[in-house]
Design a protein around this motif. Sequence first.
Motif, PDB file in Angstrom:
ATOM      1  N   LEU A   1       0.853  -1.184   0.000  1.00 20.68           N
ATOM      2  CA  LEU A   1       0.000   0.000   0.000  1.00 20.68           C
ATOM      3  C   LEU A   1       0.883   1.226   0.000  1.00 20.68           C
ATOM      4  CD1 LEU A   1      -2.612  -1.079   2.654  1.00 20.68           C
ATOM      5  CD2 LEU A   1      -2.852  -1.137   0.173  1.00 20.68           C
ATOM      6  N   GLN A  49      -5.455  17.006  -8.999  1.00 20.34           N
ATOM      7  CA  GLN A  49      -5.103  15.595  -9.168  1.00 20.34           C
ATOM      8  C   GLN A  49      -4.218  15.431 -10.387  1.00 20.34           C
ATOM      9  OE1 GLN A  49      -8.081  12.574 -10.652  1.00 20.34           O
ATOM     10  NE2 GLN A  49      -7.796  11.719  -8.605  1.00 20.34           N
ATOM     11  N   LEU A  89      -2.858  12.484  -1.207  1.00 19.70           N
ATOM     12  CA  LEU A  89      -3.543  11.190  -1.267  1.00 19.70           C
ATOM     13  C   LEU A  89      -3.053  10.424  -2.479  1.00 19.70           C
ATOM     14  CD1 LEU A  89      -5.841   9.315  -0.300  1.00 19.70           C
ATOM     15  CD2 LEU A  89      -7.389  10.632  -1.739  1.00 19.70           C
ATOM     16  N   GLY A  92      -6.482   5.062  -5.544  1.00 18.26           N
ATOM     17  CA  GLY A  92      -7.539   5.059  -6.534  1.00 18.26           C
ATOM     18  C   GLY A  92      -7.587   3.712  -7.210  1.00 18.26           C
ATOM     19  N   GLY A  93      -8.158   3.674  -8.351  1.00 18.47           N
ATOM     20  CA  GLY A  93      -8.200   2.442  -9.098  1.00 18.47           C
ATOM     21  C   GLY A  93      -9.298   1.507  -8.673  1.00 18.47           C
ATOM     22  N   ILE A  94     -10.384   2.037  -8.160  1.00 16.30           N
ATOM     23  CA  ILE A  94     -11.500   1.177  -7.782  1.00 16.30           C
ATOM     24  C   ILE A  94     -12.363   0.971  -9.031  1.00 16.30           C
ATOM     25  CG2 ILE A  94     -13.486   0.909  -6.280  1.00 16.30           C
ATOM     26  CD1 ILE A  94     -12.152   2.729  -4.299  1.00 16.30           C
ATOM     27  N   TYR A  95     -12.152  -0.094  -9.681  1.00 18.24           N
ATOM     28  CA  TYR A  95     -12.891  -0.376 -10.909  1.00 18.24           C
ATOM     29  C   TYR A  95     -13.428  -1.792 -10.866  1.00 18.24           C
ATOM     30  CZ  TYR A  95     -10.182   3.648 -12.392  1.00 18.24           C
ATOM     31  OH  TYR A  95      -9.601   4.881 -12.476  1.00 18.24           O
ATOM     32  N   GLY A  97     -14.952  -3.640  -8.879  1.00 21.26           N
ATOM     33  CA  GLY A  97     -14.749  -4.517  -7.743  1.00 21.26           C
ATOM     34  C   GLY A  97     -13.312  -4.616  -7.293  1.00 21.26           C
ATOM     35  N   THR A  99      -9.979  -3.429  -5.680  1.00 21.98           N
ATOM     36  CA  THR A  99      -9.882  -2.462  -4.584  1.00 21.98           C
ATOM     37  C   THR A  99      -8.453  -2.025  -4.375  1.00 21.98           C
ATOM     38  OG1 THR A  99      -9.668  -4.249  -2.984  1.00 21.98           O
ATOM     39  CG2 THR A  99     -11.862  -3.412  -3.382  1.00 21.98           C
ATOM     40  N   ASN A 100      -8.267  -0.743  -4.293  1.00 18.16           N
ATOM     41  CA  ASN A 100      -7.006  -0.190  -3.834  1.00 18.16           C
ATOM     42  C   ASN A 100      -7.344   0.726  -2.688  1.00 18.16           C
ATOM     43  OD1 ASN A 100      -5.012  -1.298  -5.467  1.00 18.16           O
ATOM     44  ND2 ASN A 100      -5.442   0.118  -7.111  1.00 18.16           N
ATOM     45  N   LYS A 101      -6.849   0.438  -1.531  1.00 24.53           N
ATOM     46  CA  LYS A 101      -7.164   1.290  -0.399  1.00 24.53           C
ATOM     47  C   LYS A 101      -6.597   2.675  -0.621  1.00 24.53           C
ATOM     48  CE  LYS A 101      -7.477  -2.343   3.048  1.00 24.53           C
ATOM     49  NZ  LYS A 101      -6.905  -2.889   4.289  1.00 24.53           N
ATOM     50  N   LEU A 102      -7.355   3.634  -0.232  1.00 24.41           N
ATOM     51  CA  LEU A 102      -6.963   5.024  -0.392  1.00 24.41           C
ATOM     52  C   LEU A 102      -6.408   5.512   0.927  1.00 24.41           C
ATOM     53  CD1 LEU A 102     -10.196   5.759  -2.274  1.00 24.41           C
ATOM     54  CD2 LEU A 102      -7.949   5.991  -3.300  1.00 24.41           C
ATOM     55  N   PHE A 104      -4.749   8.532   3.150  1.00 25.13           N
ATOM     56  CA  PHE A 104      -4.402   9.932   3.351  1.00 25.13           C
ATOM     57  C   PHE A 104      -3.096  10.015   4.131  1.00 25.13           C
ATOM     58  CE2 PHE A 104      -7.778  12.908   2.192  1.00 25.13           C
ATOM     59  CZ  PHE A 104      -8.765  12.034   1.797  1.00 25.13           C
TER      60      PHE A 104
ATOM     61  N   TYR B  35     -14.727   7.713   6.875  1.00 24.51           N
ATOM     62  CA  TYR B  35     -13.465   7.943   7.555  1.00 24.51           C
ATOM     63  C   TYR B  35     -13.753   8.444   8.959  1.00 24.51           C
ATOM     64  CZ  TYR B  35     -11.274   8.269   2.872  1.00 24.51           C
ATOM     65  OH  TYR B  35     -10.830   8.034   1.597  1.00 24.51           O
ATOM     66  N   LEU B  43      -6.820  11.356   8.511  1.00 21.58           N
ATOM     67  CA  LEU B  43      -8.040  10.634   8.162  1.00 21.58           C
ATOM     68  C   LEU B  43      -7.734   9.144   8.035  1.00 21.58           C
ATOM     69  CD1 LEU B  43      -8.564  13.621   6.905  1.00 21.58           C
ATOM     70  CD2 LEU B  43     -10.331  12.449   5.612  1.00 21.58           C
ATOM     71  N   LEU B  45      -9.446   5.397   7.031  1.00 20.01           N
ATOM     72  CA  LEU B  45     -10.571   4.786   6.335  1.00 20.01           C
ATOM     73  C   LEU B  45     -11.162   3.651   7.157  1.00 20.01           C
ATOM     74  CD1 LEU B  45     -12.215   4.672   3.689  1.00 20.01           C
ATOM     75  CD2 LEU B  45     -10.487   3.069   2.827  1.00 20.01           C
ATOM     76  N   PHE B  48     -15.444   1.178   2.951  1.00 20.28           N
ATOM     77  CA  PHE B  48     -15.920   1.806   1.733  1.00 20.28           C
ATOM     78  C   PHE B  48     -16.779   0.828   0.953  1.00 20.28           C
ATOM     79  CE2 PHE B  48     -13.033  -0.027  -1.458  1.00 20.28           C
ATOM     80  CZ  PHE B  48     -11.992  -0.483  -0.677  1.00 20.28           C
ATOM     81  N   TYR B  50     -18.234   0.057  -3.155  1.00 21.28           N
ATOM     82  CA  TYR B  50     -18.104   0.391  -4.565  1.00 21.28           C
ATOM     83  C   TYR B  50     -19.370   0.048  -5.352  1.00 21.28           C
ATOM     84  CZ  TYR B  50     -16.621  -4.469  -4.393  1.00 21.28           C
ATOM     85  OH  TYR B  50     -16.533  -5.799  -4.144  1.00 21.28           O
ATOM     86  N   ASP B  98     -12.066   8.990  -9.365  1.00 21.17           N
ATOM     87  CA  ASP B  98     -11.393   8.809  -8.080  1.00 21.17           C
ATOM     88  C   ASP B  98     -11.386  10.050  -7.205  1.00 21.17           C
ATOM     89  OD1 ASP B  98      -8.890   6.839  -9.725  1.00 21.17           O
ATOM     90  OD2 ASP B  98     -10.770   6.225  -8.795  1.00 21.17           O
ATOM     91  N   GLN B 100     -12.588  12.348  -4.562  1.00 20.62           N
ATOM     92  CA  GLN B 100     -13.558  12.149  -3.492  1.00 20.62           C
ATOM     93  C   GLN B 100     -14.163  13.479  -3.064  1.00 20.62           C
ATOM     94  OE1 GLN B 100     -12.515   9.524  -0.268  1.00 20.62           O
ATOM     95  NE2 GLN B 100     -11.062   8.421  -1.533  1.00 20.62           N
TER      96      GLN B 100
END
Lengths: 114, 111
Positions: A1, A49, A89, A92-95, A97, A99-102, A104, B35, B43, B45, B48, B50, B98, B100
């Motif tokens: 991650l 971004q 941050l 991303g990449g949630i497509y 199903g 999952t990539n945890k985001l 901060f 969050y 923050l 998480l 989440f 989808y 992406d 948010q």
Amino acid sequence: LAKTTQPISMDSYEGQEVNITCSHNNIATNDYITWYQQFPSQGPRFIIQGYKTKVTNEVASLFIPADRKSSTLSLPRVSLSDTAVYYCLVGGGIYGGATNKLIFGTGTLLAVQP
Amino acid sequence: DVKVTQSSRYLVKRTGEKVFLECVQDMDHENMFWYRQDPGLGLRLIYFSYDVKMKEKGDIPEGYSVSREKKERFSLILESASTNQTSMYLCASSGSTDTQYFGPGTRLTVL
């Protein structure tokens, strides 16, 4: 991650350009880099971004070197109202199903003085 | 403009109570997030989602559950509130880009 590292705080004066750097050594190929601004008692607000090179909008610029292991948020001519916490941050990449945890970063408190 | 609303700005509950935090977004976003934000920790998480009825654990899911029965609504549930769940809770949503978009936050105090 991919985790991020930012300075905890920065000081500046009105009218100066401020550059905040974020390190993200483990950034993945499909990760985007996003910066948010947060004022007290409010939710974070999207600033900018990017994926690589340079991105500019009406608020800020984002510089990303070729290796993408860091990024720099540049705020031109800051004012007192730019005093806030800035978050880097990576993710991303949630497509469909996947999952990539985001994650901060801890954020950088920018204090702008008169 | 994207609008993310949260049911309460401030909430005070007692230890052991069941707490529901509601979040609604009006942009038909697929992804929604919960969050918590604590001083010095940034923050973090919790969960989440989808898609409707789909959920994924974030970094700190213990003590929380979520529900997404409709696309626009994402609920955070504290089955038995504890004092260490006193925090600012932030909901966010995102679409295909992406980016948010965050709600104003709910400051929860558990006594």
